[in-house]
Design a protein around this motif. Sequence first.
Motif, PDB file in Angstrom:
ATOM      1  N   ARG A  31     -40.742  19.426  76.971  1.00  0.00           N
ATOM      2  CA  ARG A  31     -41.786  18.535  76.933  1.00  0.00           C
ATOM      3  C   ARG A  31     -41.159  17.167  76.947  1.00  0.00           C
ATOM      4  N   ASP A  32     -41.443  16.473  78.133  1.00  0.00           N
ATOM      5  CA  ASP A  32     -41.313  14.999  78.485  1.00  0.00           C
ATOM      6  C   ASP A  32     -42.311  14.171  77.772  1.00  0.00           C
ATOM      7  N   ARG A  33     -41.950  13.316  76.948  1.00  0.00           N
ATOM      8  CA  ARG A  33     -43.097  12.581  76.232  1.00  0.00           C
ATOM      9  C   ARG A  33     -42.917  11.265  76.045  1.00  0.00           C
ATOM     10  N   ILE A  34     -43.632  10.251  75.776  1.00  0.00           N
ATOM     11  CA  ILE A  34     -43.829   8.800  75.629  1.00  0.00           C
ATOM     12  C   ILE A  34     -43.932   8.407  74.130  1.00  0.00           C
ATOM     13  N   ILE A  35     -42.921   7.172  73.988  1.00  0.00           N
ATOM     14  CA  ILE A  35     -43.223   6.492  72.717  1.00  0.00           C
ATOM     15  C   ILE A  35     -43.602   4.915  73.237  1.00  0.00           C
ATOM     16  N   VAL A  36     -44.419   4.333  72.714  1.00  0.00           N
ATOM     17  CA  VAL A  36     -44.765   3.183  73.187  1.00  0.00           C
ATOM     18  C   VAL A  36     -44.550   2.091  71.745  1.00  0.00           C
ATOM     19  N   VAL A  37     -43.518   1.249  71.973  1.00  0.00           N
ATOM     20  CA  VAL A  37     -43.361   0.319  70.797  1.00  0.00           C
ATOM     21  C   VAL A  37     -43.955  -0.747  71.003  1.00  0.00           C
ATOM     22  N   VAL A  52     -46.825  26.571  72.443  1.00  0.00           N
ATOM     23  CA  VAL A  52     -47.781  25.449  72.906  1.00  0.00           C
ATOM     24  C   VAL A  52     -47.696  24.236  71.630  1.00  0.00           C
ATOM     25  N   PHE A  53     -48.315  23.072  72.282  1.00  0.00           N
ATOM     26  CA  PHE A  53     -48.243  21.940  71.609  1.00  0.00           C
ATOM     27  C   PHE A  53     -49.768  21.448  71.108  1.00  0.00           C
ATOM     28  N   LEU A  54     -49.874  21.153  69.834  1.00  0.00           N
ATOM     29  CA  LEU A  54     -50.955  20.795  69.075  1.00  0.00           C
ATOM     30  C   LEU A  54     -51.212  19.449  69.291  1.00  0.00           C
ATOM     31  N   ASN A  55     -50.116  18.603  69.078  1.00  0.00           N
ATOM     32  CA  ASN A  55     -50.022  17.050  69.124  1.00  0.00           C
ATOM     33  C   ASN A  55     -50.082  16.559  70.620  1.00  0.00           C
ATOM     34  N   SER A  56     -50.536  15.167  70.805  1.00  0.00           N
ATOM     35  CA  SER A  56     -50.336  14.604  71.929  1.00  0.00           C
ATOM     36  C   SER A  56     -49.050  14.215  72.104  1.00  0.00           C
ATOM     37  N   PRO A  57     -48.519  14.139  73.455  1.00  0.00           N
ATOM     38  CA  PRO A  57     -47.289  13.594  73.648  1.00  0.00           C
ATOM     39  C   PRO A  57     -46.997  12.246  73.770  1.00  0.00           C
ATOM     40  N   VAL A  58     -48.074  11.536  73.540  1.00  0.00           N
ATOM     41  CA  VAL A  58     -48.073   9.977  73.713  1.00  0.00           C
ATOM     42  C   VAL A  58     -48.064   9.338  72.271  1.00  0.00           C
ATOM     43  N   GLU A 104     -42.261   0.779  76.620  1.00  0.00           N
ATOM     44  CA  GLU A 104     -42.447   2.325  76.891  1.00  0.00           C
ATOM     45  C   GLU A 104     -41.118   3.105  77.059  1.00  0.00           C
ATOM     46  N   TYR A 105     -40.868   4.226  76.319  1.00  0.00           N
ATOM     47  CA  TYR A 105     -39.667   4.826  76.118  1.00  0.00           C
ATOM     48  C   TYR A 105     -40.067   6.469  76.565  1.00  0.00           C
ATOM     49  N   ASP A 106     -39.389   6.876  77.393  1.00  0.00           N
ATOM     50  CA  ASP A 106     -39.537   8.298  77.730  1.00  0.00           C
ATOM     51  C   ASP A 106     -38.213   9.391  77.024  1.00  0.00           C
ATOM     52  N   VAL A 107     -38.787  10.288  76.420  1.00  0.00           N
ATOM     53  CA  VAL A 107     -37.565  11.222  75.830  1.00  0.00           C
ATOM     54  C   VAL A 107     -37.965  12.763  76.166  1.00  0.00           C
ATOM     55  N   ALA A 108     -37.121  13.478  76.219  1.00  0.00           N
ATOM     56  CA  ALA A 108     -37.427  14.750  76.530  1.00  0.00           C
ATOM     57  C   ALA A 108     -36.995  15.864  75.385  1.00  0.00           C
ATOM     58  N   ILE A 109     -37.877  16.845  75.003  1.00  0.00           N
ATOM     59  CA  ILE A 109     -37.446  17.535  73.674  1.00  0.00           C
ATOM     60  C   ILE A 109     -37.730  19.003  74.286  1.00  0.00           C
ATOM     61  N   ASP A 114     -43.123  15.738  90.062  1.00  0.00           N
ATOM     62  CA  ASP A 114     -44.109  14.700  90.350  1.00  0.00           C
ATOM     63  C   ASP A 114     -43.259  13.578  91.074  1.00  0.00           C
ATOM     64  N   PRO A 115     -43.608  12.904  92.174  1.00  0.00           N
ATOM     65  CA  PRO A 115     -42.649  11.746  92.900  1.00  0.00           C
ATOM     66  C   PRO A 115     -42.342  10.595  91.899  1.00  0.00           C
ATOM     67  N   ASN A 116     -43.392  10.035  90.975  1.00  0.00           N
ATOM     68  CA  ASN A 116     -42.973   8.973  90.410  1.00  0.00           C
ATOM     69  C   ASN A 116     -43.253   9.175  88.860  1.00  0.00           C
ATOM     70  N   ARG A 117     -42.619   8.109  88.047  1.00  0.00           N
ATOM     71  CA  ARG A 117     -43.187   7.996  86.620  1.00  0.00           C
ATOM     72  C   ARG A 117     -43.738   6.723  86.647  1.00  0.00           C
ATOM     73  N   ASP A 118     -43.918   6.466  85.398  1.00  0.00           N
ATOM     74  CA  ASP A 118     -44.584   5.017  84.985  1.00  0.00           C
ATOM     75  C   ASP A 118     -43.739   4.041  85.346  1.00  0.00           C
ATOM     76  N   TYR A 119     -44.300   2.827  85.713  1.00  0.00           N
ATOM     77  CA  TYR A 119     -43.650   1.459  85.878  1.00  0.00           C
ATOM     78  C   TYR A 119     -42.899   0.994  84.593  1.00  0.00           C
ATOM     79  N   GLY A 120     -41.761   0.447  84.509  1.00  0.00           N
ATOM     80  CA  GLY A 120     -41.283  -0.549  83.490  1.00  0.00           C
ATOM     81  C   GLY A 120     -40.906   0.451  82.351  1.00  0.00           C
ATOM     82  N   ILE A 121     -40.424   1.441  82.326  1.00  0.00           N
ATOM     83  CA  ILE A 121     -39.770   2.362  81.248  1.00  0.00           C
ATOM     84  C   ILE A 121     -38.486   1.682  81.070  1.00  0.00           C
ATOM     85  N   VAL A 122     -38.400   1.470  79.671  1.00  0.00           N
ATOM     86  CA  VAL A 122     -37.391   0.529  79.157  1.00  0.00           C
ATOM     87  C   VAL A 122     -36.012   1.586  79.292  1.00  0.00           C
ATOM     88  N   ASN A 123     -35.813   2.629  78.849  1.00  0.00           N
ATOM     89  CA  ASN A 123     -34.949   3.494  79.013  1.00  0.00           C
ATOM     90  C   ASN A 123     -34.583   4.333  80.432  1.00  0.00           C
TER      91      ASN A 123
END
Length: 337
Positions: free
Chosen positions: A241-247, A144-150, A220-225, A107-116
């Motif tokens: 899975r590329d996922r988000i952690i919001v501190v 498959v994933f049963l939990n939200s990636p956010v 907001e931080y992005d991590v890939a697992i 996808d062309p773009n990620r979210d704005y202002g990701i810290v890492n």
Amino acid sequence: MKILKTILILVFVTTFCVVSYGFHTNTGEITYRCLGGLTYEAEITTYSNNLSPVDRPELDLSWGDGNLETLQRSEVYTIPNTNMNRNRYIGTHTYALIGTYILSFEDPNRDYGIVNIPNSINTPFYVTSTLIINWDLDCNNSPVFLNSPVDSACLFHNFISNQGAYDIDGDSLSYKLITCKGHHGVDIPGYTYPQQFTTYFGIDSITGDLRWDLPDMSGEYDVAIQVEEWRNGSLMGSVTRDRIIVVNHSCDKTGIENHSGGYNIEVFPNPSHDNFNIKSYLTKNINIEIHDIAGKLIFHRNCQSNENVDISEIAKGIYIVSINDNKDVFNYKLLIE
């Protein structure tokens, strides 16, 4: 003066367009299931910001054998009390030969202002899954994933979250962190793991528990697992899975946490037949989703605590019940007899 005004208008419009365009894919993954022989169904799942004027009614999936297919969105679901949409895109493909194939989408773009991620708004989002077709191995389905990636974390508080990965074939799963990918699957320049902002950040390779000790910078931080599946010592495939952690600044969490069950929610009886009950001790209004073991959403509704839920139209089997009480998401394995 007219020239100056024109320049300022152009700068404003250009800036607005760039910022608006970037608020799209926040997280996602590709899963697949075997339909028999060399035929597979793949599903792209993304979570996107629904405040953005940019939408993705279709995405391009590379099947890994030189074929690129445009998949139409089959479902969009707004997660209650958030500005997030969950999007699903599904396609079917028959391979000509056995082998190892890397499925991918960008996808062309990620979210704005990701810290890492430096300049994240202009950094593409890219994930892959590995499909191995081998006549010596049984027909294989991805995890498959049963939990939200956010996820939501608190400043200066320990954070832990499980991936909720499930394998329908009963394969063993292992977990590892990898660098988030950008254009054409290349490691994002300047990407750093969140341990740059804390004393420890890592994942348990066996349980999939992601742990972050005392995050000391909000944002907001992005991590890939990468989740690998193993059968009798052989690698069967993998899903990233590329996922988000919001501190957040405080522990009044505005995000959604995920739990495997919880003390403030009860689901009974289990096993169930034509109906079951949900009891919440903290809130009256709850949202219910039921997924089959392949991760497909087959039931969702809003209801009240202590309400009886009719499941007489659902076939017998094992299902995952996800309950959102507007603060947390609780997942339960339910057997319908």
